[in-house]
Design a protein around this motif. Structure first.
Motif: not given
Length: 223
Positions: A145-162
């Motif tokens: 569950a922690a990995l899923s939450a962290w991954t979802a947060d990182q999507a907003t960070v790395y999404g700026t680079r596609g």
């Protein structure tokens, strides 16, 4: 496409690396267990980087050895086995089980991405793998569950680079004879590999921040 598969010293990491290699991609594997990693690299005819992704010192020392222009990172954790029945663990054993789950599944993914995330090309992909379906209430379930939450947060960070980032997790398997399944359903490793390959393509650019389960096509329920 240039692909890094961590956990190349495990059977699952090797299967994933083989799948990407057979699809025509240039693959590099990494892992901490030198002997297992070198055997896998030789048999797959791929490059290898010896590195413990749970150890910041090891990652820092290996940083320059990783490909400088990556299209995909597939993070396969290397489990640290602990014997015995979790219901009878002492406090020390319980602490070890939680530390092992956290280090191998979440810490290693976070440290790896911090170390070589800048090596990812725009439009790349990160896939964090959960190799087994954990028992409800277990340390592994909580860490998943922690990995899923962290991954979802990182999507907003790395999404700026596609760049997309997702979790591919083993689901609860189907029962023998389940309608619609062949007599020999694909292995979990094969399904994880197939989904990881899809997530690395341009057809999956709309999928990010998700936790996707593979379970032989069975409708599964996850708590």
């Amino acid at each position: 496409m240039e692909v890094l598969v961590t956990g190349g010293d495990t059977e699952l990491g090797r299967t994933v690396a083989e799948g990407f290699r057979d699809s025509g991609h240039r693959v590099v594997i990494s892992g901490a267990r030198r002997d297992d990693l070198e055997v896998a690299a030789k048999e797959l005819d791929v490059d290898a980087v010896i590195c413990d992704t749970t150890d910041p010192v090891s990652l820092a020392e290996a940083r320059s050895l990783f490909p400088q222009h990556l299209d995909t990172i597939v993070h396969v954790p290397t489990p640290r086995w602990q014997d015995g029945d979790p219901r009878t663990y002492s406090l020390a054993q319980q602490a070890t089980a939680w530390h092992n789950a956290l280090d191998t599944m979440v810490l290693s993914a976070a440290l790896t991405l911090q170390t070589i995330g800048d090596n990812l090309k725009a439009g790349g992909a990160v896939i964090n793998v959960v190799p087994e379906s954990p028992r409800d209430g277990s340390a592994q379930a909580a860490i998943k569950a922690a990995l899923s939450a962290w991954t979802a947060d990182q999507a907003t960070v790395y999404g700026t680079r596609g760049i997309t980032i997702n979790v591919v997790a083993a689901g609860r398997g189907s029962q023998p004879g389940y309608d619609g399944l062949s007599a020999t359903p694909p292995s979990t490793a094969a399904e994880i590999t197939r989904l990881a390959l899809f997530l690395s393509t341009s057809s999956a650019r709309h999928v990010t921040g998700q936790t996707l389960h593979v379970s032989a096509g069975q409708l599964a329920h996850f708590g």
